[in-house]
Design a protein around this motif. Structure first.
Motif, PDB file in Angstrom:
ATOM      1  N   MET A   1       0.881  -1.232   0.094  1.00 56.23           N
ATOM      2  CA  MET A   1       0.132  -0.045   0.071  1.00 56.23           C
ATOM      3  C   MET A   1       0.898   1.318   0.035  1.00 56.23           C
ATOM      4  O   MET A   1       1.862   1.323   0.719  1.00 56.23           O
ATOM      5  N   SER A   2       0.608   2.260  -0.542  1.00 57.74           N
ATOM      6  CA  SER A   2       1.156   3.593  -0.925  1.00 57.74           C
ATOM      7  C   SER A   2       1.031   4.331   0.618  1.00 57.74           C
ATOM      8  O   SER A   2       0.258   3.747   1.406  1.00 57.74           O
ATOM      9  N   THR A   3       1.833   5.169   0.724  1.00 59.55           N
ATOM     10  CA  THR A   3       1.954   6.022   1.907  1.00 59.55           C
ATOM     11  C   THR A   3       1.165   7.197   1.645  1.00 59.55           C
ATOM     12  O   THR A   3       1.264   8.180   2.482  1.00 59.55           O
ATOM     13  N   ALA A   4       0.205   7.238   0.814  1.00 59.59           N
ATOM     14  CA  ALA A   4      -0.715   8.332   0.531  1.00 59.59           C
ATOM     15  C   ALA A   4      -1.672   8.592   1.651  1.00 59.59           C
ATOM     16  O   ALA A   4      -2.248   7.681   2.366  1.00 59.59           O
ATOM     17  N   PRO A   5      -2.216   9.712   2.045  1.00 57.26           N
ATOM     18  CA  PRO A   5      -3.250   9.961   2.921  1.00 57.26           C
ATOM     19  C   PRO A   5      -4.659   9.265   2.728  1.00 57.26           C
ATOM     20  O   PRO A   5      -4.800   9.149   1.568  1.00 57.26           O
ATOM     21  N   PRO A  30      -4.181  15.563  -3.053  1.00 54.32           N
ATOM     22  CA  PRO A  30      -4.423  14.978  -4.674  1.00 54.32           C
ATOM     23  C   PRO A  30      -3.875  13.827  -4.874  1.00 54.32           C
ATOM     24  O   PRO A  30      -4.120  13.418  -5.990  1.00 54.32           O
ATOM     25  N   ILE A  31      -3.117  13.209  -4.170  1.00 50.93           N
ATOM     26  CA  ILE A  31      -2.758  11.817  -4.325  1.00 50.93           C
ATOM     27  C   ILE A  31      -3.257  11.121  -2.923  1.00 50.93           C
ATOM     28  O   ILE A  31      -2.482  11.442  -2.019  1.00 50.93           O
ATOM     29  N   ALA A  32      -4.482  10.333  -3.127  1.00 52.60           N
ATOM     30  CA  ALA A  32      -4.989   9.856  -1.869  1.00 52.60           C
ATOM     31  C   ALA A  32      -5.235   8.105  -2.101  1.00 52.60           C
ATOM     32  O   ALA A  32      -5.675   7.608  -3.090  1.00 52.60           O
TER      33      ALA A  32
END
Length: 390
Positions: A1-5, A30-32
């Motif tokens: 999983m990405s670290t995006a909020p 903007p990246i979530a």
């Protein structure tokens, strides 16, 4: 999983109208990562425009993706030389020259016939009575599957679209998709000997002539149907609706201050029929303060990009005089929609001028509300109208 909020959505509300959530994401994250979609989403236009081209990172090759599993491994799910080889094999069927010299004439014949039947009626749902059959009849010609009924072309396209957007794993949707692909395979089997004996400019014919293996032929025909039916179908009905609800914009076209192509391009920006494109993260990557790990799933949200306030003033407004050069309704980079030229011709050269010329006094039917839905694919569900019958 990405670290995006993380950004939570209500799935049903997002399907009904994704734009408020997308606007909040563009502003706040903007990246979530959206847990309900199981994906990290890109929502700003310039981020999508630059990162979609990074095929070494955001790969279209998704062996376990829904499109591969349900429809076969087509060129949209390939990168680099493998993608370009299949794209070049298909190009003669959908090139600007072929569209101009062959398809526009046939598209117009279909449009004239359908409008001839409609004009005396004075009332119809133009989604079902005009946009659907016109798009499907045109696509039968372009794909080479002229043995199909237009109703099957539309139903099977919709079943595949529903299938590849079935991120919640609904078994009924999956079963309908399998039935659709089986029907398309049978239609292909029937037409292969015909087109080998009598080749033409259709996709099936040019792919066979290029020596493409049958698994790829089948997968790419299904790809052409999945996008080639719903995108122009939804753009036809959607653009008519947009003009009927923005009569000042229609007047600009009718007075020669704007064109039908302007209306099509602006509609595709305003409500992108294909609102999202998925990608698989191929290697560790950091961008925009977010770290991505291999096999993360990313959604490039075209529908959000085309309403990015940084690129379009008053982006929620439908404006046929707008400069739409930054629109990415057809994608960006190597996966730019191969059928864009045919779609423009079908909508801007045939459907819009034909409908407004033949259906005199065209107006919305106040007895029934217009319904619209979707986020991965978005379009009108109905278009009740009336006009002055001759």
């Amino acid at each position: 999983m990405s670290t995006a909020p993380h950004f939570d959505i209500d799935v049903s509300s997002f399907w009904a109208d994704p734009y408020p959530d997308l606007a909040r994401m563009r502003k706040e994250a903007p990246i979530a990562f959206v847990p309900q979609l199981g994906s990290t989403v890109f929502t700003r236009r310039d981020d999508i425009f630059s990162q979609e081209k990074r095929i070494d990172v955001f790969s279209s090759h998704q062996p376990n993706g829904l499109m591969n599993v349900l429809m076969g491994h087509n060129m949209m799910r390939k990168d680099g030389e493998a993608h370009m080889a299949e794209r070049q094999a298909m190009f003669p069927a959908v090139s600007p020259r072929t569209v101009r010299d062959i398809w526009v004439r046939q598209f117009k014949a279909h449009g004239d016939r359908i409008l001839d039947e409609l004009a005396p009626q004075g009332r119809a749902d133009l989604c079902k009575a005009f946009a659907l059959p016109l798009s499907a009849e045109c696509l039968k010609d372009v794909t080479g599957l002229t043995n199909m009924r237009f109703a099957d072309m539309d139903a099977w396209s919709q079943a595949m679209i529903d299938g590849i957007a079935n991120y919640t794993g609904n078994k009924e949707i999956e079963a309908r998709c399998h039935a659709a692909t089986a029907g398309i395979d049978a239609a292909i089997d029937d037409m292969v000997p015909v087109l080998k004996k009598h080749p033409n400019s259709s996709i099936l014919s040019v792919l066979l002539a290029a020596g493409q293996n049958m698994d790829s032929v089948r997968a790419n025909i299904k790809l052409a149907i999945s996008g080639g039916q719903n995108e122009p179908r939804d753009a036809i009905s959607g653009a008519i609706w947009a003009l009927l609800t923005h009569l000042d914009q229609l007047a600009l076209i009718q007075s020669g201050k704007a064109t039908w192509l302007d209306a099509f391009e602006e509609y595709a920006r305003w409500i992108a029929p294909i609102g999202m494109s998925p990608r698989r993260v191929a290697r560790p990557w950091s961008y925009g303060g977010v770290d991505f790990a291999p096999e993360d799933r990313v959604f490039f949200m075209f529908g959000s990009a085309n309403r990015d306030e940084a690129c379009f003033s008053a982006p929620d407004r439908f404006d046929v005089t707008r400069d739409t050069q930054k629109s990415i309704a057809f994608g960006a980079g190597p996966h730019y929609c191969a059928g864009a030229f045919a779609s423009r011709a079908m909508v801007a050269d045939v459907a819009l001028p034909g409908a407004f010329a033949r259906l005199k006094g065209l107006r919305l039917d106040a007895r029934e509300p217009v319904r619209i839905g979707g986020w991965a694919f978005r379009g009108l569900l109905n278009l009740p109208v009336e006009w002055d019958a001759p």
